[in-house]
Write a protein that holds these residues in place. Structure first.
Motif, PDB file in Angstrom:
ATOM      1  N   ARG A 221      35.497  63.688   0.548  1.00 26.27           N
ATOM      2  CA  ARG A 221      35.221  64.235   1.907  1.00 26.27           C
ATOM      3  C   ARG A 221      35.182  65.697   1.539  1.00 26.27           C
ATOM      4  O   ARG A 221      34.569  66.588   2.416  1.00 26.27           O
ATOM      5  N   TYR A 222      36.128  66.097   0.697  1.00 27.80           N
ATOM      6  CA  TYR A 222      36.390  67.660   0.719  1.00 27.80           C
ATOM      7  C   TYR A 222      36.425  68.010  -0.925  1.00 27.80           C
ATOM      8  O   TYR A 222      36.771  67.189  -1.701  1.00 27.80           O
ATOM      9  N   PRO A 223      36.059  69.264  -1.035  1.00 28.25           N
ATOM     10  CA  PRO A 223      36.201  69.882  -2.334  1.00 28.25           C
ATOM     11  C   PRO A 223      37.789  69.982  -2.845  1.00 28.25           C
ATOM     12  O   PRO A 223      38.475  69.977  -1.748  1.00 28.25           O
ATOM     13  N   ALA A 224      38.185  69.936  -3.874  1.00 28.14           N
ATOM     14  CA  ALA A 224      39.502  70.084  -4.498  1.00 28.14           C
ATOM     15  C   ALA A 224      39.835  71.361  -4.118  1.00 28.14           C
ATOM     16  O   ALA A 224      41.255  71.635  -4.138  1.00 28.14           O
ATOM     17  N   TYR A 225      39.154  72.201  -4.366  1.00 30.87           N
ATOM     18  CA  TYR A 225      39.408  73.919  -4.035  1.00 30.87           C
ATOM     19  C   TYR A 225      38.125  74.602  -3.512  1.00 30.87           C
ATOM     20  O   TYR A 225      37.212  73.932  -3.707  1.00 30.87           O
ATOM     21  N   GLU A 226      38.131  75.775  -3.259  1.00 30.06           N
ATOM     22  CA  GLU A 226      36.849  76.447  -2.894  1.00 30.06           C
ATOM     23  C   GLU A 226      36.124  76.464  -4.045  1.00 30.06           C
ATOM     24  O   GLU A 226      36.400  77.114  -5.209  1.00 30.06           O
ATOM     25  N   SER A 227      34.720  76.112  -3.858  1.00 30.14           N
ATOM     26  CA  SER A 227      33.822  76.083  -5.025  1.00 30.14           C
ATOM     27  C   SER A 227      33.526  77.404  -5.469  1.00 30.14           C
ATOM     28  O   SER A 227      33.268  78.589  -4.458  1.00 30.14           O
ATOM     29  N   ASP A 267      37.860  68.778 -11.469  1.00 32.30           N
ATOM     30  CA  ASP A 267      37.510  70.335 -11.845  1.00 32.30           C
ATOM     31  C   ASP A 267      36.987  70.498 -12.992  1.00 32.30           C
ATOM     32  O   ASP A 267      37.312  70.489 -14.383  1.00 32.30           O
ATOM     33  N   ILE A 268      35.646  70.901 -12.775  1.00 36.39           N
ATOM     34  CA  ILE A 268      34.502  70.966 -13.926  1.00 36.39           C
ATOM     35  C   ILE A 268      33.995  72.455 -13.715  1.00 36.39           C
ATOM     36  O   ILE A 268      33.693  72.906 -12.583  1.00 36.39           O
ATOM     37  N   THR A 269      33.812  73.078 -14.840  1.00 40.04           N
ATOM     38  CA  THR A 269      32.728  73.950 -14.887  1.00 40.04           C
ATOM     39  C   THR A 269      31.819  74.069 -15.793  1.00 40.04           C
ATOM     40  O   THR A 269      32.015  73.689 -16.977  1.00 40.04           O
ATOM     41  N   ARG A 270      30.760  74.564 -15.500  1.00 38.30           N
ATOM     42  CA  ARG A 270      29.373  74.669 -16.323  1.00 38.30           C
ATOM     43  C   ARG A 270      28.880  75.854 -16.175  1.00 38.30           C
ATOM     44  O   ARG A 270      28.840  76.334 -14.852  1.00 38.30           O
ATOM     45  N   THR A 271      28.083  76.586 -17.118  1.00 37.37           N
ATOM     46  CA  THR A 271      27.451  77.759 -16.985  1.00 37.37           C
ATOM     47  C   THR A 271      25.976  77.599 -17.456  1.00 37.37           C
ATOM     48  O   THR A 271      25.897  76.998 -18.776  1.00 37.37           O
ATOM     49  N   PHE A 272      25.362  77.955 -16.868  1.00 38.37           N
ATOM     50  CA  PHE A 272      23.623  77.679 -17.134  1.00 38.37           C
ATOM     51  C   PHE A 272      22.771  78.809 -16.855  1.00 38.37           C
ATOM     52  O   PHE A 272      23.174  79.267 -15.760  1.00 38.37           O
ATOM     53  N   ILE A 352      46.472  68.447 -14.155  1.00 36.59           N
ATOM     54  CA  ILE A 352      45.456  68.310 -13.157  1.00 36.59           C
ATOM     55  C   ILE A 352      45.830  66.959 -12.397  1.00 36.59           C
ATOM     56  O   ILE A 352      46.177  65.818 -13.346  1.00 36.59           O
ATOM     57  N   GLY A 353      45.818  66.711 -11.009  1.00 36.61           N
ATOM     58  CA  GLY A 353      46.265  65.429 -10.696  1.00 36.61           C
ATOM     59  C   GLY A 353      46.202  65.282  -9.061  1.00 36.61           C
ATOM     60  O   GLY A 353      45.045  65.556  -8.703  1.00 36.61           O
ATOM     61  N   LEU A 354      47.211  65.203  -8.239  1.00 37.83           N
ATOM     62  CA  LEU A 354      47.169  65.275  -6.832  1.00 37.83           C
ATOM     63  C   LEU A 354      46.852  66.696  -6.394  1.00 37.83           C
ATOM     64  O   LEU A 354      46.310  67.133  -5.349  1.00 37.83           O
ATOM     65  N   ASP A 355      47.279  67.630  -7.269  1.00 36.18           N
ATOM     66  CA  ASP A 355      46.944  68.894  -6.858  1.00 36.18           C
ATOM     67  C   ASP A 355      46.157  69.455  -8.057  1.00 36.18           C
ATOM     68  O   ASP A 355      45.954  69.075  -9.337  1.00 36.18           O
ATOM     69  N   VAL A 356      45.263  70.312  -7.883  1.00 37.11           N
ATOM     70  CA  VAL A 356      44.068  70.758  -8.980  1.00 37.11           C
ATOM     71  C   VAL A 356      44.969  71.728  -9.904  1.00 37.11           C
ATOM     72  O   VAL A 356      44.576  71.466 -11.110  1.00 37.11           O
ATOM     73  N   HIS A 357      45.971  72.503  -9.588  1.00 34.87           N
ATOM     74  CA  HIS A 357      46.647  72.921 -10.413  1.00 34.87           C
ATOM     75  C   HIS A 357      48.024  72.172 -10.305  1.00 34.87           C
ATOM     76  O   HIS A 357      49.086  72.562  -9.340  1.00 34.87           O
ATOM     77  N   ASP A 358      48.126  70.968 -11.129  1.00 33.99           N
ATOM     78  CA  ASP A 358      49.136  69.998 -11.056  1.00 33.99           C
ATOM     79  C   ASP A 358      50.555  70.444 -11.240  1.00 33.99           C
ATOM     80  O   ASP A 358      50.692  71.348 -12.062  1.00 33.99           O
ATOM     81  N   VAL A 359      51.710  69.821 -10.692  1.00 34.70           N
ATOM     82  CA  VAL A 359      52.940  70.267 -10.930  1.00 34.70           C
ATOM     83  C   VAL A 359      53.380  69.948 -12.474  1.00 34.70           C
ATOM     84  O   VAL A 359      52.676  69.110 -13.154  1.00 34.70           O
ATOM     85  N   GLY A 360      54.370  70.546 -13.228  1.00 34.56           N
ATOM     86  CA  GLY A 360      54.794  70.476 -14.462  1.00 34.56           C
ATOM     87  C   GLY A 360      54.645  71.300 -15.265  1.00 34.56           C
ATOM     88  O   GLY A 360      53.438  71.957 -15.309  1.00 34.56           O
ATOM     89  N   GLY A 361      55.778  71.957 -15.970  1.00 34.15           N
ATOM     90  CA  GLY A 361      55.470  73.043 -16.602  1.00 34.15           C
ATOM     91  C   GLY A 361      54.881  72.875 -18.135  1.00 34.15           C
ATOM     92  O   GLY A 361      54.487  71.677 -18.442  1.00 34.15           O
ATOM     93  N   ARG A 362      54.740  74.086 -18.942  1.00 29.42           N
ATOM     94  CA  ARG A 362      54.251  73.829 -20.164  1.00 29.42           C
ATOM     95  C   ARG A 362      55.314  73.865 -21.332  1.00 29.42           C
ATOM     96  O   ARG A 362      55.021  73.810 -22.139  1.00 29.42           O
TER      97      ARG A 362
END
Length: 435
Positions: A221-227, A267-272, A352-362
């Motif tokens: 129903r919704y985007p995961a973030y502003e496109s 969360d996908i990016t393509r450039t064309f 990535i998960g429930l949040d597009v920038h999901d929790v958990g550090g690097r």
């Protein structure tokens, strides 16, 4: 929506096992006002949803380590409000359907929490997430302390529940992976449609409309973030979301967009090329970015550090810039000086998960780079952003390229679960030629 009760029960039991003689408290996300008396579509707090699957506002959860119980507080059934605003589970149905130990009206939360605090050693909260609710619990804790004369101990300290939940959410279970892959598949369909529909002299928002239509048509129903639909020089702005420019025949179009499916993000990016054919300079930059992405994906496997993965991407991108004669010297020199940061200014990816920038550090608790493990899900998104400048060859002015996929670490390597979207020059041009 199917409710997999066993999954949420299992997660609550894991948290309860960490509480010992303590109590944990979580709150649902508040509703957000859009204007005057209208509200944004409700989106549940990710932590709360992770442990409950319950998608209503004005709710709270108490996990009682003393008894092993999970207690939901939610709105009562209300025929009038449901006539206006829609269905509510109510405590009785919520307890039965979501398998809580108890479910009680939200109006009883303060009184009940006070009783659960008595005799508990600690209170665990998602500190800072909802400050007003933190203050509410603090006041109840102080009230519990004031009643210690009765011989009942009150909790001695607060702990941050995110330390437990972030580690849990970092490793995706099979149920989560199935939803992430569906979010990825819907996102991939939308990107393919966008490639097929894009034409010169359209507006960026017309392409955005194709993305949103495809998301909703497939149950997201919704985007995961502003496109981000960024043509020409707009692609050199990392978080461009205006999406209002007219797309020129000679432009590249960068689309960073993903669907949210049952709470989980794609969360996908393509450039064309807008006209379907890469120019010589566009192709050179594009292939430099693609080479970096492929090299990075090939390196992802269990027990490699994220820092090592990032270094592979950075070296490949800097080598590309040198090959394009945008940078000079050696790869090591350009990295040491930071000269590349004009053209690549972000990291190689995010969880990535429930949040597009999901929790958990690097990094781990000792500050050491985290080692990848089976079940971790991340984006891989190298990019080059070459704004017009006197020291940049004119052919490369205002070319922004990012290529992003979602991957899950497997037993031996990784799986790219958004690979359905074409990303080689030949594949993209063939798809757009046959639109």
């Amino acid at each position: 929506m199917n409710i997999n009760t066993d999954v949420y029960q299992k997660r609550r039991k894991i948290v309860l096992s960490h509480l010992n003689n303590g109590v944990a408290v979580l709150f649902a996300a508040p509703e957000q006002r859009r204007s005057n008396d209208t509200y944004f579509a409700y989106r549940q707090d990710s932590y709360f949803y992770y442990l409950t699957g319950f998608n209503e506002p004005e709710s709270a959860l108490i996990l009682d380590g003393k008894t092993g119980q999970s207690i939901l507080f939610c709105r009562n059934k209300d025929q009038l409000r449901e006539t206006w605003d829609g269905f509510r589970f109510g405590p009785q149905a919520a307890q039965e359907i979501f398998a809580f130990s108890k479910a009680l009206p939200i109006d009883e939360f303060d009184e009940q929490l006070l009783s659960y605090l008595k005799g508990a050693d600690t209170v665990s909260l998602l500190l800072g997430l909802y400050p007003d609710q933190d203050q509410r619990v603090l006041q109840l804790w102080q009230k519990a302390k004031a009643q210690m004369w009765a011989g009942i101990n009150a909790p001695k300290q607060f702990t941050d529940l995110s330390l437990v939940l972030n580690q849990m959410r970092l490793i995706k279970d099979e149920y989560e992976l199935s939803l992430l892959k569906q979010a990825g598949a819907i996102s991939a369909k939308a990107h393919i449609v966008a490639m097929q529909k894009t034409q010169p002299n359209q507006y960026e928002y017309q392409v955005e409309a194709e993305l949103l239509h495809t998301f909703v048509s497939h149950g997201a129903r919704y985007p995961a973030y502003e496109s981000i639909v960024a043509s020409g020089k707009n692609a050199c702005t990392l978080h461009y979301v205006n999406n209002q420019s007219l797309m020129k025949d000679s432009d590249l179009l960068l689309i960073d967009a993903g669907a949210e499916f049952q709470g989980y993000a794609g969360d996908i990016t393509r450039t064309f090329p807008v006209n379907g054919v890469f120019s010589g300079a566009q192709k050179e930059v594009y292939e430099a970015v693609l080479n970096a992405q492929l090299a990075t994906i090939a390196a992802i496997k269990p027990n490699i550090s994220w820092q090592a993965v990032s270094d592979i991407a950075l070296k490949a991108l800097v080598q590309g810039l040198i090959d394009l004669k945008i940078l000079s010297g050696t790869v090591e020199g350009a990295i040491e000086s930071g000269a590349y940061k004009r053209f690549y200014m972000h990291g190689i990816g995010h969880w990535i998960g429930l949040d597009v920038h999901d929790v958990g550090g690097r990094f781990d608790e000792q500050g050491q780079p985290l080692l990848l493990q089976k079940g971790m899900c991340t984006t891989v998104e190298p990019g080059l952003y070459i704004s017009a400048a006197d020291d940049v060859p004119k052919a490369f002015h205002n070319i922004g390229v990012r290529i992003e996929d979602n991957v899950v670490v497997t037993e031996l390597a990784c799986e790219v679960y958004t690979a359905d979207v074409p990303k080689t020059v030949a594949q993209i041009e063939a798809l757009m030629k046959n639109q």
